[in-house]
Design a protein around this motif. Structure first.
Motif, PDB file in Angstrom:
ATOM      1  N   ASP A  41       0.825  -1.203   0.000  1.00  0.00           N
ATOM      2  CA  ASP A  41       0.000   0.000   0.000  1.00  0.00           C
ATOM      3  C   ASP A  41       0.868   1.265   0.000  1.00  0.00           C
ATOM      4  N   THR A  42       0.442   2.282  -0.749  1.00  0.00           N
ATOM      5  CA  THR A  42       1.014   3.630  -0.628  1.00  0.00           C
ATOM      6  C   THR A  42       2.497   3.685  -0.983  1.00  0.00           C
ATOM      7  N   THR A  81      -7.289   3.397  -1.591  1.00  0.00           N
ATOM      8  CA  THR A  81      -7.158   1.945  -1.531  1.00  0.00           C
ATOM      9  C   THR A  81      -8.352   1.148  -2.054  1.00  0.00           C
ATOM     10  N   HIS A 222       2.167   3.321   4.530  1.00  0.00           N
ATOM     11  CA  HIS A 222       0.958   4.135   4.756  1.00  0.00           C
ATOM     12  C   HIS A 222       1.093   4.878   6.082  1.00  0.00           C
ATOM     13  N   ASP A 276      -1.155   0.109  -4.687  1.00  0.00           N
ATOM     14  CA  ASP A 276      -2.513   0.542  -5.067  1.00  0.00           C
ATOM     15  C   ASP A 276      -2.556   2.021  -5.424  1.00  0.00           C
ATOM     16  N   HIS A 277      -1.566   2.787  -4.981  1.00  0.00           N
ATOM     17  CA  HIS A 277      -1.452   4.220  -5.302  1.00  0.00           C
ATOM     18  C   HIS A 277      -0.152   4.708  -4.695  1.00  0.00           C
ATOM     19  N   HIS A 289      -2.804  10.802   0.173  1.00  0.00           N
ATOM     20  CA  HIS A 289      -3.298  10.351  -1.124  1.00  0.00           C
ATOM     21  C   HIS A 289      -4.809  10.409  -1.147  1.00  0.00           C
TER      22      HIS A 289
HETATM   23 ZN   LIG Z   1      -3.963   2.253  -0.252  1.00  0.00          ZN
END
Ligand SMILES: [Zn+2]
Length: 490
Positions: A41-42, A81, A222, A276-277, A289
């Protein structure tokens, strides 16, 4: 069958296949690859050494990249997410799958890649690192095991302790929202080490008579959700510690990949590593984000390794999106995509020189239509109010168009805010991300032709998404009538 034999030919053409082409396509189908989808993630690509980070701090992800293919222009379609992973797991635009806010759930009639793989005999397991991917959002569809048991609350009120937080299971989204309002916790997660331990446990018990699809989601670098509440100091701390958190995630990804190797599974396992980003770390005066569609949020790492079929050490600069991951998995697994409404495309043909898989990519975020991410406006009496907005974009490299529009707040659906207050938030921006990667120069007025072209393209994306469910079979009048009676057709 056709697809996998085609891909075998492709692999031979790029010189990456050590195996002979099977004489009977059924043999290839019987030996479907395992699939390991790793989501950190992130994770910004530019904090990974293999994407150019100044220090060699991510040896495990670098090694994965050296053994596979690194995509240099990979993007997420949505910058937060839940909808981003809905797109990743379905190959559908958010306008198609319908999960665009924290108040929505992936509809049951939308098929995930796990559901499609299950029909081919795959055993599907997911290990989830944080609450935005809890099964309450419906992304568990098609998984035999969806392990979303979280252990670490992120935000506790003074009165709460870890012990007296009840289970999250079985709540509706409305009940969950009520619960969140009580501030017992805003979110929940597992540490990356716990995620690896759990996933390694599943890998160690793999039933080798069936191919597996394992999705492992790390919370990664994150921020903690209370970061924004506690002001600038915590935000700075998040920025300062971001590189260390990336190093920690790399270590855990390395442990997972070591287990794959020691289990003797890595040769026939397609590994897809992505985020995811991304994360803004001060760009455009923002840390986090989901609010904007700038490059710091959109660019993601994407690495694909499949030792039996893919040449190691390649870099590919075609545009790819998270939307393309599901179709890639399905093609590798030999699952026909046919006339389904998948908007994603397989990235496997991009491994051939000069074979871009797409020129344009649809982007959006509805996160700023949630109170916590909304814009602020001031009433005539001086009172501050939240103004919800949504952002749509289209990337046609090197140009990116972003349209911001007011949108009713999901949290306050009955609140009305005057046009006078919302109209300042209506805007259209155009950037050339190649010459202006920091997106400081809005070209919307200077390059009206490009702006018009991209506006037309964006309209087409939005229009196309509404039309995507055209039936792929010829319906008899009687069948159509039945569907009409059930409300599926108009
Ligand atoms: Zn995420």
């Amino acid at each position: 069958m056709y697809i996998i034999t085609t891909f075998l030919s492709l692999a031979l053409a790029v010189g990456g296949c050590a195996l002979p082409e099977p004489s009977e396509p059924t043999e290839a189908v019987a030996e479907r690859p395992n699939i390991l989808l790793i989501t950190v993630d992130t994770l910004r690509p530019d904090y990974l050494s293999i994407y150019g980070y100044r220090e060699h701090t991510t040896p495990n992800i670098d090694e994965l990249g050296n053994q596979g293919v690194v995509f240099d222009r990979a993007y997420c379609n949505v910058t937060w997410t839940t909808p981003s992973m809905a797109t990743t797991l379905t190959g559908l635009l958010p306008t198609q799958h319908g999960l665009r806010s924290t108040f929505e759930r992936l509809p049951e009639d939308i098929e995930t890649v796990a559901e499609k793989l299950a029909r081919q005999g795959y055993r599907n397991t997911a290990v989830i690192g944080s609450y935005p991917l809890d099964s309450i959002y419906g992304l568990d569809q098609g998984f035999d095991i969806y392990d979303d048991d979280f252990t670490v609350p992120l935000v506790l009120s003074n009165a709460e302790t870890i012990e007296n937080i009840p289970s999250q299971r079985g709540r509706t989204i409305q009940e969950q929202e009520e619960f969140n309002k009580k501030k017992a916790f805003a979110n929940s997660r597992r540490t990356d080490a716990e995620v690896s331990d759990t996933a390694i446990g599943y890998l160690a018990e793999i039933d080798e008579t069936r191919p597996f699809f394992l999705w492992v989601h790390y919370f990664g670098p994150h921020s903690l959700p209370d970061t924004r509440k506690h002001g600038l100091k915590n935000l700075r701390n998040h920025v300062d510690t971001y590189p260390d958190k990336v190093v920690r995630s790399d270590r855990e990804v390395g442990r997972l990949l070591d287990q794959l190797k020691s289990s003797g599974l890595d040769a026939n396992t397609l590994v897809i590593f992505h985020s995811d980003h991304g994360e803004a770390l001060g760009e455009h005066k923002f840390i986090g984000h989901g609010r904007f569609l700038f490059e710091d949020n959109l660019q993601i790492p994407l690495i694909i390794r499949w030792p039996e079929f893919i040449v190691a050490g390649r870099r590919v600069d075609t545009i790819v999106g998270t939307i393309d991951i599901a179709t890639t998995i399905l093609e590798a697994a030999g699952v026909p995509v046919g006339n389904s409404p998948l908007h994603g495309r397989s990235v496997l043909p991009a491994l051939l020189e000069g074979n871009p898989i797409r020129n344009t990519l649809y982007l959006e975020t509805y996160m700023p239509a949630h109170r916590g991410f909304a814009e602020k406006a001031t009433l005539s009496n001086g009172e501050k109010v939240n103004v919800g907005v949504c952002r749509f974009g289209v990337l046609r490299y090197p140009y990116k168009l972003v349209v911001t529009q007011p949108h009713q707040l999901f949290d306050d659906p009955d609140e009305t805010i005057s046009d006078e207050l919302t109209s300042p938030f209506r805007r259209t921006e155009l950037f050339n991300v190649e010459v202006d990667p920091g997106e400081k120069d809005d070209l919307a007025d200077q390059e009206p032709e490009t702006r018009h072209e991209l506006e037309t393209l964006l309209d087409r994306y939005l229009q196309e998404s509404r039309m995507s469910y055209t039936p792929s079979v010829d319906l008899s009048d009687e069948d159509a009538e039945k569907l009409r009676n059930l409300g599926y057709l108009q």
